[in-house]
Scaffold this active site. Structure first.
Site, PDB file in Angstrom:
ATOM      1  CB  SER A  42      -3.714   5.198  -8.753  1.00 13.75           C
ATOM      2  OG  SER A  42      -4.386   6.502  -8.948  1.00 13.75           O
ATOM      3  CE1 TYR A  67       0.850   7.795  -6.468  1.00 10.30           C
ATOM      4  CE2 TYR A  67      -1.329   8.499  -8.099  1.00 10.30           C
ATOM      5  CZ  TYR A  67      -0.708   7.803  -6.710  1.00 10.30           C
ATOM      6  OH  TYR A  67      -1.660   7.359  -5.908  1.00 10.30           O
ATOM      7  CG  ASN A 123      -1.538   1.388   1.533  1.00  7.85           C
ATOM      8  OD1 ASN A 123      -2.559   1.865   0.560  1.00  7.85           O
ATOM      9  ND2 ASN A 123      -1.319   1.955   2.589  1.00  7.85           N
TER      10      ASN A 123
END
Length: 245
Positions: free
Chosen positions: A141, A154, A89
């Site tokens: 994501s 990211y 995570n």
């Protein structure tokens, strides 16, 4: 309450963040012993460890370091004798347009978000293979699926996690080890609190459920993939975004 993880040993990285804390608490409530990692939030980590006493252990660790990850898995196996669930995570953001992203910030995001998953998963699969069972859950994501302006580093790390997850699922399925990813959408956390109100409003307008997600929404999804309820699911990316994508 029907405890879905009764007697399971789980490692959760980034356990002191908003989503991580919700995962740790949910796992403990469902009967698991949880070992979680943190890097900077010592106060939050100690509070969580104290709240659940003997059911939770906190380890400060740089997961981008290969040997530190190895040592963590060895400690878990030595103390508990097994490792049933791994939740990768931990993650960070260093947002900027590509023209302005420094090499240092690019490397920091990739190493923290992607290398850490390789490091810990590589070591965790050894005891899981001996047990002939295990569940690995990687936090990706929605931007790993769609991309996002100002988040090329990211987005690249989160897209890499998806490819890694699908590959590991194929490699380890014959050993009864499942590997899945979760792709959160707009979740209310401290990590995205710096975004301007106008940006947040625009995001919510595009969400069919018309609300941002909560850390508990992600924890519930993680619980499902960690438990026997998802025994026939592997190599899947679970989109938890309120229908955003």
């Amino acid at each position: 309450m029907n405890k879905l993880l009764n007697g399971k040993i789980a490692v959760v990285t980034g356990g002191s963040g908003d989503i991580g804390k919700s995962i740790v608490k949910t796992f403990v409530q469902h009967g698991a012993n949880v070992i979680f990692t943190f890097f900077s939030s010592i106060k939050e980590a100690k509070k969580l460890e104290f709240e659940f006493k003997n059911l939770v252990e906190a380890y400060k660790i740089d997961l981008s370091d290969f040997n530190s990850s190895k040592n963590l898995v060895q400690k878990v196996i030595k103390k508990y004798g097994s490792l049933d669930i791994l939740v990768n995570n931990a993650g960070i953001i260093k947002d900027n347009f590509l023209l302005k992203i420094s090499e240092k910030d690019w490397d920091f995001v990739i190493r923290t978000n992607l290398y850490s998953i390789y490091n810990l998963t590589k070591h965790a699969i050894h005891p899981m293979m001996k047990q002939k069972k295990g569940s690995i859950i990687n936090m990706s994501s929605v931007v790993g699926l769609t991309g996002n302006t100002g988040q090329s580093n990211y987005s690249a790390s989160k897209a890499g996690i998806i490819g890694f997850t699908k590959s590991i699922a194929r490699e380890l399925g014959k050993k009864n080890i499942r590997c899945n990813a979760i792709a959160p959408g707009y979740i209310l956390t401290k990590m995205n609190s710096h975004f301007r109100s106008k940006i947040k409003e625009d995001w919510i307008k595009n969400i069919p459920l018309k609300r941002p997600g909560t850390p508990q929404d992600i924890a519930n999804s993680t619980l499902f993939l960690a438990s026997d309820l998802s025994n026939y699911i592997t190599g899947t990316v679970l989109n938890v975004s309120g229908g955003l994508i």
